[in-house]
Design a protein around this motif. Sequence first.
Motif, PDB file in Angstrom:
ATOM      1  N   GLY A 306       8.883  -3.940  -2.489  1.00 34.47           N
ATOM      2  CA  GLY A 306       7.540  -3.454  -2.179  1.00 34.47           C
ATOM      3  C   GLY A 306       6.469  -4.405  -2.674  1.00 34.47           C
ATOM      4  O   GLY A 306       5.533  -4.745  -1.952  1.00 34.47           O
ATOM      5  N   GLY A 307       6.605  -4.839  -3.919  1.00 30.48           N
ATOM      6  CA  GLY A 307       5.611  -5.736  -4.509  1.00 30.48           C
ATOM      7  C   GLY A 307       5.593  -7.069  -3.800  1.00 30.48           C
ATOM      8  O   GLY A 307       4.534  -7.614  -3.487  1.00 30.48           O
ATOM      9  N   THR A 310       3.995  -6.700  -0.335  1.00 35.76           N
ATOM     10  CA  THR A 310       2.552  -6.501  -0.415  1.00 35.76           C
ATOM     11  C   THR A 310       1.836  -7.818  -0.671  1.00 35.76           C
ATOM     12  O   THR A 310       0.857  -8.150  -0.005  1.00 35.76           O
ATOM     13  CB  THR A 310       2.239  -5.506  -1.546  1.00 35.76           C
ATOM     14  OG1 THR A 310       2.961  -4.311  -1.286  1.00 35.76           O
ATOM     15  CG2 THR A 310       0.759  -5.214  -1.617  1.00 35.76           C
ATOM     16  N   TYR A 311       2.345  -8.573  -1.640  1.00 36.89           N
ATOM     17  CA  TYR A 311       1.663  -9.817  -1.976  1.00 36.89           C
ATOM     18  C   TYR A 311       1.976 -10.939  -0.995  1.00 36.89           C
ATOM     19  O   TYR A 311       1.143 -11.802  -0.752  1.00 36.89           O
ATOM     20  CB  TYR A 311       2.010 -10.240  -3.400  1.00 36.89           C
ATOM     21  CG  TYR A 311       1.152  -9.543  -4.412  1.00 36.89           C
ATOM     22  CD1 TYR A 311      -0.143  -9.992  -4.674  1.00 36.89           C
ATOM     23  CD2 TYR A 311       1.597  -8.423  -5.084  1.00 36.89           C
ATOM     24  CE1 TYR A 311      -0.945  -9.342  -5.577  1.00 36.89           C
ATOM     25  CE2 TYR A 311       0.799  -7.757  -5.991  1.00 36.89           C
ATOM     26  CZ  TYR A 311      -0.473  -8.223  -6.240  1.00 36.89           C
ATOM     27  OH  TYR A 311      -1.283  -7.588  -7.126  1.00 36.89           O
ATOM     28  N   SER A 313       2.187 -10.927   2.153  1.00 43.93           N
ATOM     29  CA  SER A 313       1.299 -10.988   3.313  1.00 43.93           C
ATOM     30  C   SER A 313      -0.043 -11.595   2.899  1.00 43.93           C
ATOM     31  O   SER A 313      -0.662 -12.326   3.667  1.00 43.93           O
ATOM     32  CB  SER A 313       1.120  -9.609   3.934  1.00 43.93           C
ATOM     33  OG  SER A 313       0.510  -8.739   3.020  1.00 43.93           O
ATOM     34  N   PRO A 366      -1.485   0.309  -6.433  1.00 41.54           N
ATOM     35  CA  PRO A 366      -0.393  -0.411  -5.760  1.00 41.54           C
ATOM     36  C   PRO A 366      -0.334  -1.915  -6.038  1.00 41.54           C
ATOM     37  O   PRO A 366       0.721  -2.510  -5.900  1.00 41.54           O
ATOM     38  CB  PRO A 366      -0.644  -0.148  -4.271  1.00 41.54           C
ATOM     39  CG  PRO A 366      -2.015   0.403  -4.173  1.00 41.54           C
ATOM     40  CD  PRO A 366      -2.346   1.026  -5.475  1.00 41.54           C
ATOM     41  N   LEU A 367      -1.468  -2.513  -6.428  1.00 41.38           N
ATOM     42  CA  LEU A 367      -1.400  -3.958  -6.662  1.00 41.38           C
ATOM     43  C   LEU A 367      -0.798  -4.297  -8.014  1.00 41.38           C
ATOM     44  O   LEU A 367      -0.399  -5.424  -8.262  1.00 41.38           O
ATOM     45  CB  LEU A 367      -2.795  -4.585  -6.523  1.00 41.38           C
ATOM     46  CG  LEU A 367      -3.346  -4.625  -5.097  1.00 41.38           C
ATOM     47  CD1 LEU A 367      -4.718  -5.258  -5.068  1.00 41.38           C
ATOM     48  CD2 LEU A 367      -2.414  -5.370  -4.156  1.00 41.38           C
ATOM     49  N   LEU A 393       2.307   2.372  -2.752  1.00 38.29           N
ATOM     50  CA  LEU A 393       2.737   0.983  -2.553  1.00 38.29           C
ATOM     51  C   LEU A 393       3.082   0.737  -1.084  1.00 38.29           C
ATOM     52  O   LEU A 393       2.650  -0.263  -0.496  1.00 38.29           O
ATOM     53  CB  LEU A 393       3.949   0.679  -3.446  1.00 38.29           C
ATOM     54  CG  LEU A 393       4.437  -0.767  -3.412  1.00 38.29           C
ATOM     55  CD1 LEU A 393       3.369  -1.710  -3.907  1.00 38.29           C
ATOM     56  CD2 LEU A 393       5.702  -0.930  -4.247  1.00 38.29           C
ATOM     57  N   CYS A 396      -0.077   0.740   0.911  1.00 45.84           N
ATOM     58  CA  CYS A 396      -0.836  -0.482   0.665  1.00 45.84           C
ATOM     59  C   CYS A 396      -0.218  -1.647   1.415  1.00 45.84           C
ATOM     60  O   CYS A 396      -0.923  -2.486   1.979  1.00 45.84           O
ATOM     61  CB  CYS A 396      -0.860  -0.764  -0.830  1.00 45.84           C
ATOM     62  SG  CYS A 396      -1.714  -2.272  -1.253  1.00 45.84           S
ATOM     63  N   PHE A 397       1.129  -1.668   1.422  1.00 44.39           N
ATOM     64  CA  PHE A 397       1.822  -2.739   2.141  1.00 44.39           C
ATOM     65  C   PHE A 397       1.447  -2.728   3.616  1.00 44.39           C
ATOM     66  O   PHE A 397       1.081  -3.746   4.192  1.00 44.39           O
ATOM     67  CB  PHE A 397       3.336  -2.595   1.957  1.00 44.39           C
ATOM     68  CG  PHE A 397       4.143  -3.258   3.037  1.00 44.39           C
ATOM     69  CD1 PHE A 397       4.121  -4.632   3.170  1.00 44.39           C
ATOM     70  CD2 PHE A 397       4.895  -2.511   3.927  1.00 44.39           C
ATOM     71  CE1 PHE A 397       4.852  -5.247   4.175  1.00 44.39           C
ATOM     72  CE2 PHE A 397       5.614  -3.114   4.922  1.00 44.39           C
ATOM     73  CZ  PHE A 397       5.589  -4.488   5.047  1.00 44.39           C
ATOM     74  N   LEU A 400      -2.347  -3.750   4.042  1.00 40.60           N
ATOM     75  CA  LEU A 400      -2.607  -5.177   3.820  1.00 40.60           C
ATOM     76  C   LEU A 400      -1.973  -6.038   4.902  1.00 40.60           C
ATOM     77  O   LEU A 400      -2.549  -7.027   5.332  1.00 40.60           O
ATOM     78  CB  LEU A 400      -2.072  -5.606   2.453  1.00 40.60           C
ATOM     79  CG  LEU A 400      -2.973  -5.278   1.277  1.00 40.60           C
ATOM     80  CD1 LEU A 400      -2.335  -5.739  -0.018  1.00 40.60           C
ATOM     81  CD2 LEU A 400      -4.333  -5.941   1.442  1.00 40.60           C
ATOM     82  N   THR A 401      -0.781  -5.644   5.345  1.00 39.57           N
ATOM     83  CA  THR A 401      -0.129  -6.432   6.383  1.00 39.57           C
ATOM     84  C   THR A 401      -0.906  -6.362   7.686  1.00 39.57           C
ATOM     85  O   THR A 401      -1.108  -7.365   8.367  1.00 39.57           O
ATOM     86  CB  THR A 401       1.307  -5.926   6.606  1.00 39.57           C
ATOM     87  OG1 THR A 401       1.958  -5.902   5.348  1.00 39.57           O
ATOM     88  CG2 THR A 401       2.069  -6.836   7.528  1.00 39.57           C
TER      89      THR A 401
END
Lengths: 432, 314
Positions: A306-307, A310-311, A313, A366-367, A393, A396-397, A400-401
Motif C-alpha cells: 500500500g505504501g 501510494t508513493y 505514483s 495514509p501518507l 490507505l 489514498c492510493f 493519488l493514482t
Amino acid sequence: MNKTGLVISREYFSRVKKKSFLITTIVVPLVIVAFYAAIIAISISGSNSSKSFAIIDDAGIFATTPESKSGELKFTLIKNETESSFVKKYKDAGYDALVYIPQMHIDTPKNMVIHSPSTVSLSTSSRLESMINAAIEDKRLLAYGIDPLKYKQIQSNVSLTNKIDTEEGSKDSSAGVAFAVSFVCGLLIYMMMLIYGTMVMRGVMEEKTNRIAEVIVSSVKPFQLMMGKIIGIGLVGLTQFAVWIIIFLLMQLAIPFIFPDLLTQMNAATSIDESSKTAAIAGIMQSLSALPLFKIFGLFIFYFIGGYLTYASLFAAIGSVVSDDQNDAQQLIFPVMMPIILGFVILTRAINDPNSSLAVFGSLFPLTSPIVMMGRVTFDIPVWELLASMALLVGCFFFLTWLTAKIYRTGILMYGKKPSWKEMLKWAFRKA
Amino acid sequence: MNILEVKNLQKQFATQKAVNNISFHIEKGSIFGLLGPNGAGKTTLLRMITGIFYPDNGEILFNGKKFDPLNDIAYIGYMPEERGLYKKMKIGDQVLYLARLKNLSKTEAMQKIKHWFEKFEMQSWWDKKVEDLSKGMSQKLQFVTTVLHEPQLIILDEPFSGLDPVNANLIKDEIFNLAKRGCTIIFSTHRMEQVEEICDKIILVNKGEKILDGAVHQVKQDFKENLFRIDVDGAHHIDTSRAPFEILKNQDGHLLIKKTENTSSNEILKYFINENKLIHGFQEVLPSLNDIFIKLVEGTTKARQFQPQNESPL
C-alpha cells in the motif's frame, strides 16, 4: 498477455537480470553478515584450541585445582616455585601462560599477573578473571561463615511478566521483542518506499530522456505504462525481500557450522550465568511466539504494498515532469519525502507510546500510516483503527493514482522547461 | 475509400488553440504530406490521430468508423519526432517488446523481425544495445519497429532527420514499397523537397489552422505566377514594348518572363517567332513547395521559427 502485463514483465526482468540487482540482493547482505561475523569471530577468537595454564597461587585462594566449564582451559597448580623462577621455565614445561596470584588479603585483591609469550585474548582473560573472582568470592563467603553452596541456593533471579488486560482477557506482553520487531518492520518499509520510489522515478525519467515515452504511448495507454512500471518495480522489491529472507534463514542455519564454537565463546566472554542466558533466550523465543507473527507479516506485506503504491505514483509523476536535470528532480522530491520522513519520526515515538494521540494520528494518516502502523502492530490496536487505516490507505492510493496519472500523461510528452506547481495542479484536476 | 477522415478537429491547451477546426481525409494507399512550420500544431494533430491525445471537439474516422484508440492503434505505426529506444536494453528484446505491445504474438513477431533484420542487414545487432549504435543505425532500427506490425496507417514525423543519403534512400524506397502494398503513409515534415518527391497530397498547417489542402501538382498549378523560361538566340535585342510578357531576368539568352494576363503561352512563342528569334527551349516555371510554403506562412509570427533547410539528403 495483455499490455500492462507486457510492461510489467519488461520492467521486472530488465531489472532482475541486471548484474547490479544480483549484487545488491545477494552479495551485499552476504558481505554485511560476513563482515559482522568476522568481527565477532576475530574479537573472541584466540582460544580455539585448548590451552593450559600454570597457576602459582601464593594467596591460597584455590583450595583445589580449578576446572573450566567447557574444558578448553586446563589449569595446573604449581607448588614450590616462585614467580621469578618459573617465568623462565613455563614455556619449556608445556604451558601457554603463567598466572601469578601474589600473597594478599582477600578483601583487597590486587597485583595479579598473567605471563604469556603473546597477548592473551580478551575472552581468555575475561574467563580467567571470572574464575578468580568466583574463587575469591567463595573465600570471602567462608570468611563470613557462609557456605558457598547455600549462598547459590539463596541467590534469586526474577523477571517481571507484563500481563495486558483487555476485554478478551489478559495476555503476556512482550515489550522488548515487540519493540525490536516493530522498529525493524517500520524501518524496512521506510527504506523500501524511498529506494523503490526513487527507482520508479528514475525509470520514468529514463523513458523521457531516451525519448521512448511517445513511441510507447502510441501502443499502450500512459496509465498502463505507469502502472506497469510501478507494479513491475514493486515485484522487484518483493523479490529482493524474498531473497533476503531466504539468505537470512540460510545464514542462521549455516552460522553454527562456520563458527562451531561461536556460541560457547560468547557465553564465556559475556560471563553470563548459563542458566540465566538460556532463560533469556527462552524468554525472547517465548515473546516472539507470543507475538501475532502471522498478523504482523500479513500487515507488513499489506502496508509495504500500500505504501509503495501510494508513493510510487507520486514519484512517477515527478519523473514525468522533469527532463534530464537532477536538480529539478531534487526540488520536487523534497515535498514527497517530507511525509515519509515525518512517518519515520512518528514511528520512533509510536514504538515507545503506541497509544498516544500522535501515534494514532500517524497510523491513520495514509501518507505516514504504512510506517507508523508497523510501529504499533505488535501492540494491541483497536480493530476499527486498523480497518480505518487500511481503508484510508487504499482510498489514498486510488485518489493519488488518479491524480498523478493525469500529470504523468501530460508530463511524459513535454520536453524542455519544468512546469510550475500551478501548471501541474491544473493538469491533475483537468477533466480527461 | 478513405482510411482516415478528420472532421473539425480541435484541441486547446491552456493559452492557445493548438489545433483549430482542421478537416481533411486521406485515401487508402496514398502518401500524404502534413506540412507546417514548427509549432503549427502538427504534432498535436498527429497525437490525436494516434490516440495519445483526445480531441476537445471534432471527429476522427478510421476506416469509415469512429476512431477507437484502444483497438485501432494496433493498425497504426507512429514514429514521433521525439523518438528513441531504451538505451540499455538488448536490441532484439526491445524490438520484440515493441512488436508485442502492438498485439503481435511472440512467434509472429519473431518471424517479422527476422524478415526485416535480414532486409536491412541487421541480424548481427540482436544482442547489441541501442547505446552501441550510431544515430543513423538507431534511426533505421526505429523505422523497423514502426512498420514491423504491418500497420495500415504509418505516420512518420521527420523520418529522415539524421540519416545519411544512402540510408535515407533505403528508407524512402521502403516508404514507396509500403505504399505500393496498400499502406497509407502520413509524412510530416518541413523539408519541402522531400514532400515534392514523395507525397501525392498535402495539407499545410499554420498556427493550428489548415491553410492549404490538395494534390501536390494541383497546389503548384494553383500557385503558379505565369512564369516561363525561354532560351533564345539574340535575346539582347528584343523589343518588349508590344510583347505579351515582361522580362524578369535575362542571362545570356536564358530568359525568365512573366506572362501578362489573358494571354496564352502560344502567344509568347508566336511573338518570338515573329521577331525571328531561334527558340531552343520553352518551359513553364511552377513554384516549388518551398516557395509556396514561405509565401503562405511568411509574416506570421510563427514563421520566424521556421528555417528551410537547403541541403537535401535525398
